[in-house]
Design a protein around this motif. Structure first.
Motif, short mmCIF file in Angstrom:
data_model
loop_
_atom_site.label_atom_id
_atom_site.label_comp_id
_atom_site.label_asym_id
_atom_site.label_seq_id
_atom_site.Cartn_x
_atom_site.Cartn_y
_atom_site.Cartn_z
N TRP A 196 -9.77 22.48 -12.03
CA TRP A 196 -10.28 21.45 -10.99
C TRP A 196 -11.64 21.87 -10.52
CZ3 TRP A 196 -6.00 24.81 -10.28
CH2 TRP A 196 -6.19 25.69 -9.40
N ASN A 197 -12.29 22.94 -10.68
CA ASN A 197 -13.78 23.19 -10.38
C ASN A 197 -14.51 24.03 -11.29
OD1 ASN A 197 -16.21 23.62 -8.98
ND2 ASN A 197 -15.32 23.39 -6.98
N ALA A 256 -9.89 17.76 -3.90
CA ALA A 256 -10.19 16.21 -3.37
C ALA A 256 -10.90 15.38 -4.74
CB ALA A 256 -11.04 16.03 -1.99
N GLY A 257 -11.64 15.96 -5.43
CA GLY A 257 -12.16 15.33 -6.57
C GLY A 257 -11.43 15.18 -7.69
N THR A 258 -10.38 15.67 -7.80
CA THR A 258 -9.06 15.63 -8.87
C THR A 258 -8.25 14.51 -8.52
OG1 THR A 258 -9.55 17.92 -9.30
CG2 THR A 258 -7.58 16.67 -10.42
N GLY A 259 -8.23 13.37 -9.32
CA GLY A 259 -7.32 12.34 -9.14
C GLY A 259 -5.94 12.77 -9.72
N TRP A 260 -4.71 11.90 -9.12
CA TRP A 260 -3.44 12.12 -9.69
C TRP A 260 -3.59 11.70 -11.31
CZ3 TRP A 260 0.58 14.39 -7.82
CH2 TRP A 260 0.53 14.71 -6.65
N GLY A 261 -4.50 10.68 -11.69
CA GLY A 261 -4.28 10.58 -13.16
C GLY A 261 -4.59 11.86 -13.83
N ASP A 262 -5.68 12.55 -13.28
CA ASP A 262 -6.33 13.89 -14.04
C ASP A 262 -4.98 14.76 -13.97
OD1 ASP A 262 -8.80 12.89 -14.32
OD2 ASP A 262 -9.26 13.50 -12.35
N TYR A 276 2.06 8.73 -4.14
CA TYR A 276 0.95 8.95 -3.57
C TYR A 276 -0.16 8.10 -3.82
CZ TYR A 276 2.57 13.18 -1.70
OH TYR A 276 3.37 14.21 -1.06
N GLU A 277 -0.21 7.16 -4.96
CA GLU A 277 -1.37 6.28 -5.29
C GLU A 277 -1.00 5.00 -4.18
OE1 GLU A 277 -3.07 7.41 -9.43
OE2 GLU A 277 -1.92 5.78 -9.45
N HIS A 278 0.46 4.85 -4.01
CA HIS A 278 0.55 3.68 -3.21
C HIS A 278 1.09 4.02 -1.64
CE1 HIS A 278 1.45 2.22 -7.52
NE2 HIS A 278 1.42 1.18 -6.75
N LYS A 279 0.57 5.34 -1.43
CA LYS A 279 0.94 5.70 0.17
C LYS A 279 0.22 4.86 0.93
CE LYS A 279 1.03 9.85 2.62
NZ LYS A 279 0.49 11.10 2.57
#
Length: 570
Positions: A204-205, A531-537, A567-570
């Motif tokens: 993730w980094n 924070a820079g990693t999305g749920w899609g990732d 979480y994407e619809h939170k």
């Protein structure tokens, strides 16, 4: 007696409402600093009663963010305090001064109470907001205890199944890693512990690295023990759908499975909505045993009497001559519907024990005094009766069915890791966020933990490199501190972590899975570090690393998909 049908369903919903999305955590001690187990905790908004575990800790789900808890313990003054779901609550109870000690507290007398406390209240508590471990600089060591449990993973799954976000304080990454326990490595014959490490790029980094430690304890010596056949009759009825019941059983079973030999055999009788049998799984097929445990789902009524009779039939069919054959009943309540049936079952259990098949009973979600029926059955069956209060206690109760000598191979275990300041600019321990004094403690002052046979733990550090220098052979030194069982003299094992980084894609699969789960846990906590990693990732990484060709992998992928939707619809 257990409720059935619609009443059981309603009660189950009452225990854990679908709107529940908060979490209360903390610990209870006395004035001497001793942790108090089985302290009754009454949630004022619902009247529900919980208990502290073996190490004085508690974890309570709630439908509201703020509440009040009352703590009651025999010989101690009651204490009531407000609590917030974002706090870690520390409570110290004061002993009553004779002759004012009240009669023995019974849980049934505490539901619910009205008016003022009849005893004076002593308050001494500290509230600490749960924070994520930060990056540290300099050459200081970082220490942590050596026995995280795995119940957090079950609680996370429970919240996601309800369609709600997981409270941040319920996400304990060290417990998630412990639940999967990817890679047990046998220590050398003369060693008590084995430690290995891997250094890989951080997924993730890319500017960071991950140091993964795998620490495994020696297996207990069972070479002189005869082969065993364990038949587990497990209550999977609707009332077992609580965090301190079926999830506790699943988490506690894993250490038992790791200690099974190829000559041992395990069978399962599940009872609830269905009565089913999975018989004769050899100890060599550990993945199959874990899969059978993981597929248990609570639902329906509780035909305990029929299940126990079926368990005896399985025990007879697969009876090992000159071996150890036993039935273990695990439930949260009574087995029979009436006194006549109970008397008949007691006679059957006594006959079976005379025939060489003892019965042990384990209660979950209850206290020792709450189920006289289970204790009577265990007595007639020439076995033991005990209550499972937390995962470590559950591990010990289940291991005891194999051999009591497996319960402890080392006491006061803690681990210290020190980093080479030339190679490492900053580092942070992933997980262990609820250990309030973790970063300030040293191994000499930390309270260590007892480690059982074949215990294994995975530890992850995220590292910000200062420079790459392949001429420096070691990036960190690990120190495992422990005492032999019953001894006070401290011993230490040292391990050097090689400075041999590899790309994440070339890492072994267990390490990839560990990193994937850590990332999942941090996303659930909404950590700033990812924070820079999305749920899609996260979902893409999960689908790639977890093959999905077995039940556990498929379930984990489904959990990530559910979390992404929530979480994407939170």
């Amino acid at each position: 007696m257990k409720l059935t049908g619609l009443i059981l369903l309603l009660c189950s919903l009452l225990y854990t409402p679908l709107s529940a999305q908060y979490y209360f955590t903390g610990e209870v001690k006395d004035l001497h600093g001793d942790k108090l187990q089985r302290v009754a905790i009454i949630v004022q908004s619902t009247g529900m009663i919980y208990e502290t575990g073996r190490y004085g800790s508690f974890e309570i789900t709630s439908r509201i963010a703020d509440d009040s808890l009352t703590f009651a313990y025999n010989g101690y003054e009651r204490y009531t305090t407000a609590i917030k779901s974002t706090d870690f609550l520390r409570v110290t109870l004061k002993e009553l001064t004779p002759p004012s000690t009240p009669p023995k507290i019974r849980l049934t007398s505490l539901i619910p109470w009205q008016g003022c406390d009849p005893y004076p209240v002593y308050t001494w508590d500290n509230k600490h907001t749960v924070i994520e471990n930060p990056f540290l600089t300099g050459p200081a060591n970082i220490s942590f205890t050596g026995n995280p449990n795995g119940i957090s993973y079950c609680n996370i799954r429970r919240f996601l199944d309800m369609g709600t976000p997981v409270p941040s304080e319920a996400v304990k990454i060290e417990e998630m890693l412990g639940y999967f326990n990817f890679n047990y490595e046998e220590p050398a014959p003369a060693e008590l512990f084995h430690c290995s490490s891997d250094l890989v790029s951080c997924p993730w980094n890319k500017a960071h690295k991950l140091l993964c430690l795998n620490i495994s304890a020696r297996r207990g010596d069972m070479r002189g023990n005869p082969p065993c056949h364990l038949v587990f009759a497990i209550d999977a009825s609707g009332s077992m759908d609580m965090p301190n019941k079926l999830p506790l059983i699943k988490a506690g079973m894993r250490l038992l499975v790791r200690n099974l030999r190829d000559i041992d055999t395990v069978s399962f009788v599940q009872y609830g909505a269905n009565l089913s049998v999975l018989a004769g799984i050899p100890g060599s097929r550990k993945a199959d045993i874990i899969r059978a445990i993981e597929q248990l789902r609570p639902d329906g009524a509780s035909p305990g009497e029929a299940a126990l009779k079926l368990a005896y039939r399985v025990a007879h069919k697969l009876y090992i001559k000159n071996g150890s054959n036993r039935v273990i009943l695990i439930t949260d309540g009574d087995v029979c519907e009436d006194k006549t049936a109970a008397a008949d079952l007691e006679d059957l259990v006594a006959q079976e024990s005379e025939a060489g098949i003892p019965l042990s009973c384990i209660g979950v979600g209850i206290t020792q005094g709450e189920s006289s029926e289970l204790s009577i059955l265990a007595e007639r069956g020439k076995g033991t009766f005990a209550c499972m209060g937390d995962e470590q206690e559950g591990e010990k109760l289940l291991l005891k069915q194999l051999d009591e000598g497996l319960l402890s191979v080392a006491d006061s275990v803690s681990v210290t890791a020190g980093f080479d300041s030339t190679l490492v600019g900053e580092y942070r321990l992933i997980g262990y966020d609820n250990k309030r004094n973790l970063l300030a403690d040293t191994a000499l002052h930390m309270e260590g933990s007892t480690v059982s046979s074949a215990h294994s733990m995975t530890v992850l550090f995220e590292i910000i490199p200062r420079k790459d220098d392949i001429s420096i052979e070691k990036i960190a030194k690990v120190q495992i501190n422990y005492c032999l069982p019953g001894k006070k003299a401290r011993r230490t094992i040292y391990y050097d972590c090689p400075n041999s980084p590899v790309p994440f894609d070339r890492a072994d699969l267990p390490l990839k899975k560990a990193a994937c789960i850590a990332l999942f846990g941090m996303k659930l906590k909404e950590s700033a570090y990812v924070a820079g990693t999305g749920w899609g990732d996260v979902e893409k990484m999960t689908r790639k690393i977890f093959a999905g060709n077995n039940f556990i992998d498929r379930e984990y992928i489904n959990m990530v998909i559910k979390a992404r939707t929530i979480y994407e619809h939170k």
